[in-house]
Design a protein around this motif. Structure first.
Motif, short mmCIF file in Angstrom:
data_model
loop_
_atom_site.label_atom_id
_atom_site.label_comp_id
_atom_site.label_asym_id
_atom_site.label_seq_id
_atom_site.Cartn_x
_atom_site.Cartn_y
_atom_site.Cartn_z
N GLY A 86 0.77 -1.23 0.00
CA GLY A 86 0.00 0.00 0.00
C GLY A 86 0.80 1.28 0.00
O GLY A 86 0.22 2.36 0.04
N PHE A 87 2.12 1.18 -0.09
CA PHE A 87 2.96 2.38 0.03
C PHE A 87 3.41 2.85 -1.35
O PHE A 87 4.12 2.14 -2.07
N THR A 88 3.00 4.05 -1.71
CA THR A 88 3.39 4.62 -2.99
C THR A 88 4.74 5.31 -2.91
O THR A 88 5.36 5.59 -3.94
N GLN A 89 5.21 5.59 -1.68
CA GLN A 89 6.49 6.25 -1.49
C GLN A 89 7.12 5.75 -0.20
O GLN A 89 6.42 5.45 0.77
N ILE A 90 8.44 5.67 -0.20
CA ILE A 90 9.16 5.30 1.02
C ILE A 90 10.34 6.22 1.22
O ILE A 90 10.93 6.73 0.26
N ALA A 91 10.70 6.43 2.48
CA ALA A 91 11.95 7.10 2.83
C ALA A 91 12.97 6.01 3.14
O ALA A 91 12.74 5.17 4.02
N TYR A 92 14.07 6.01 2.40
CA TYR A 92 15.03 4.90 2.42
C TYR A 92 16.21 5.24 3.33
O TYR A 92 16.92 6.22 3.11
N GLN A 93 16.41 4.43 4.36
CA GLN A 93 17.44 4.71 5.35
C GLN A 93 18.85 4.51 4.80
O GLN A 93 19.07 3.70 3.88
N PRO A 94 19.84 5.22 5.36
CA PRO A 94 21.19 5.21 4.81
C PRO A 94 22.08 4.08 5.31
O PRO A 94 23.28 4.07 5.03
N ASN A 95 21.54 3.11 6.03
CA ASN A 95 22.36 2.05 6.63
C ASN A 95 22.71 0.95 5.63
O ASN A 95 22.44 -0.23 5.84
N SER A 116 10.19 1.91 -10.72
CA SER A 116 9.25 1.24 -9.82
C SER A 116 7.97 2.05 -9.62
O SER A 116 7.97 3.28 -9.75
N ALA A 117 6.89 1.35 -9.29
CA ALA A 117 5.63 2.03 -9.00
C ALA A 117 5.73 2.82 -7.70
O ALA A 117 5.14 3.89 -7.56
N ASP A 369 -2.16 8.97 -7.32
CA ASP A 369 -1.28 8.51 -6.23
C ASP A 369 -2.22 7.87 -5.22
O ASP A 369 -2.67 8.53 -4.27
N LEU A 370 -2.53 6.59 -5.42
CA LEU A 370 -3.65 5.96 -4.72
C LEU A 370 -3.23 4.64 -4.07
O LEU A 370 -2.43 3.88 -4.61
N TYR A 405 -4.87 -4.15 -1.18
CA TYR A 405 -4.85 -4.73 -2.53
C TYR A 405 -3.61 -4.30 -3.30
O TYR A 405 -3.04 -5.09 -4.06
N GLY A 406 -3.21 -3.04 -3.16
CA GLY A 406 -2.07 -2.55 -3.91
C GLY A 406 -2.13 -1.05 -4.09
O GLY A 406 -2.76 -0.34 -3.30
N ILE A 407 -1.49 -0.57 -5.16
CA ILE A 407 -1.40 0.88 -5.40
C ILE A 407 -1.57 1.20 -6.87
O ILE A 407 -1.40 0.34 -7.75
N CYS A 408 -1.88 2.46 -7.13
CA CYS A 408 -1.82 3.04 -8.47
C CYS A 408 -0.95 4.29 -8.35
O CYS A 408 -1.33 5.25 -7.69
N HIS A 409 0.22 4.24 -8.98
CA HIS A 409 1.19 5.33 -8.83
C HIS A 409 2.22 5.24 -9.93
O HIS A 409 2.51 4.15 -10.44
N ASN A 410 2.78 6.37 -10.29
CA ASN A 410 3.80 6.43 -11.35
C ASN A 410 3.31 5.76 -12.64
O ASN A 410 4.06 5.07 -13.33
N ASN A 411 2.02 5.97 -12.92
CA ASN A 411 1.39 5.42 -14.13
C ASN A 411 1.49 3.90 -14.18
O ASN A 411 1.61 3.31 -15.26
#
Length: 416
Positions: A86-95, A116-117, A369-370, A405-411
């Protein structure tokens, strides 16, 4: 991508269609119509049971491993997991290895994620190599796409270094992420200090280890100005201190991990290292204070704090096992057991406004962005539901309410 999402109940407080059941027509990644009973030739019709749709969610703390620890997780598979969670965006840690502490490594991870979507937003390390000695090249990293700066699960012991970081980042409007844990007070602690740690004979981590650093960091923020995000708080006093800081007008935000909201240290009775996390799951008093902090708005963001650990570093003695649990797949279903739907959606979206200044809503003309989900489905999270390469989930065999169910993002449309 041309699709029509059928009979979807919109959950979006900023949308004119909030709590209405509608069809959503999407053409080339843009919402072109919202109405009842949309028909469109040559469009794919998406119809799912008890379908609800919200603006896409963002996870404020995700660790996969790549580059360097691809045995734990790759960026490609990790983003697929995020999309189906369900996540259309993530903040990616530097580790990672090397640590994300330069413009070139920020560019590398963004390039790996480009198709990626789910959009990956790198967090740059605050200090070189996450060693807490010298500030990293933050301005260059921001120009390459880093959205904030912090050392993952590491407090900055040198108060003057954090002070300079808060002052320096004001020149380009960046947010400093300041994890709070005093290593000398934590010592060799591995679980919450309390009745349960005594019964189990495990060394405890007192709440003071978090609170004493948080108090110092808030004093520094008051002195310097700037923007600070405090990740994954875990104690009642931390909630109270952040509430007081906000009342003073300080630009401070904070997050809590799903497992710290949903679980207590009672789960440790079998010495299962899946529950070894940092900060530790604490007792019911702290848990309830965290829930109250979410409900009253003190806590801005809920994160899965998804951290992949390979089996060799997790299936071992409790004292020796690495901290961390995966959490993307289980976040939504676990949260609906303890919080109302509207609150869960708000807190899963809040990182977008904090880190991206993003206020996208569900309306005609906006990019799609759903997140698509069923908020009422009850099910049990089993090993078959784990899509991550690593299997270190604290929610294995946990009863869930709510299914993504999922996402709709980045076309792109990604459905399980």
């Amino acid at each position: 991508m041309n699709i029509v999402i059928k009979n979807a109940t919109i959950v979006d407080s900023s949308s004119a269609f909030n709590h209405q059941k509608v069809d959503i027509k999407i053409e080339n990644g843009v919402i072109t119509e919202i109405a009842s009973n949309i028909t469109a030739d040559q469009y794919e019709m998406i119809s799912l049971e008890n379908l609800h749709v919200s603006s896409g969610w963002m996870d404020a703390s995700v660790s996969f491993g790549e580059p360097g620890f691809e045995d734990r997780e790759t960026i490609a598979n990790g983003l697929n997991v995020a999309a189906k969670s369900g996540f259309t965006q993530i903040a990616y840690q530097p580790n990672t290895f090397p640590v994300i502490d330069s413009q070139s490594i920020v560019s590398f991870v963004k390039t790996k994620a480009a198709s990626s979507a789910t959009t990956l937003h790198p967090i740059g390390a605050l200090t070189k190599g996450e060693e807490g000695t010298d500030l990293a090249e933050m301005f260059d990293m921001q120009n390459a796409g880093a959205i904030a700066f912090g050392d993952y699960k590491k407090s900055i012991a040198n108060a003057n270094l954090l002070k300079i970081g808060l002052q320096y980042t004001q020149d380009f409007g960046a947010t400093v992420i300041a994890f709070c844990n005093d290593a000398s007070i934590k010592g060799k602690g591995v679980v919450h200090e309390g009745v349960q740690s005594t019964l189990l004979g495990l060394k405890g981590i007192p709440p003071l280890a978090e609170e004493i650093v948080l108090a110092r960091n808030l004093f520094l923020l008051e002195y310097t100005g700037g923007k600070m995000h405090v990740p994954t708080i875990s104690t009642a006093k931390s909630v109270a201190m952040i509430k007081e800081a906000k009342a003073k007008g300080l630009q401070v935000t904070c997050s809590v991990a799903v497992h710290n909201l949903v679980l207590t240290d009672a789960v440790l009775s079998d010495f299962d290292t899946r529950f070894k996390v940092n900060p530790p799951v604490r007792d019911s008093i702290h848990q309830q204070a965290l829930i109250n902090g979410v409900l009253d708005g003190t806590i801005d963001v809920i994160t899965s704090d998804h951290c992949t650990i390979d089996i060799e570093h997790k299936k071992m003695e409790f004292d020796m096992a690495k901290d961390g649990t995966i959490g993307l797949e289980s976040a939504f279903g676990a949260l609906l057991e303890i919080l109302p739907l509207d609150v869960v959606i708000e807190k899963l979206q809040a990182a977008k406004s904090i880190f991206l200044n993003d206020s996208i809503t569900i309306k005609v003309g906006e990019k799609a962005d759903l997140t698509l989900f069923d908020p009422s489905k009850e099910w049990t999270f089993t090993k078959n539901d784990i899509m991550s390469k690593s299997k270190n989930s604290a929610f294995l065999n946990h009863k869930m309410k709510g299914y993504v169910y999922g996402i709709c993002h980045n076309n792109q449309l990604i459905i399980k």
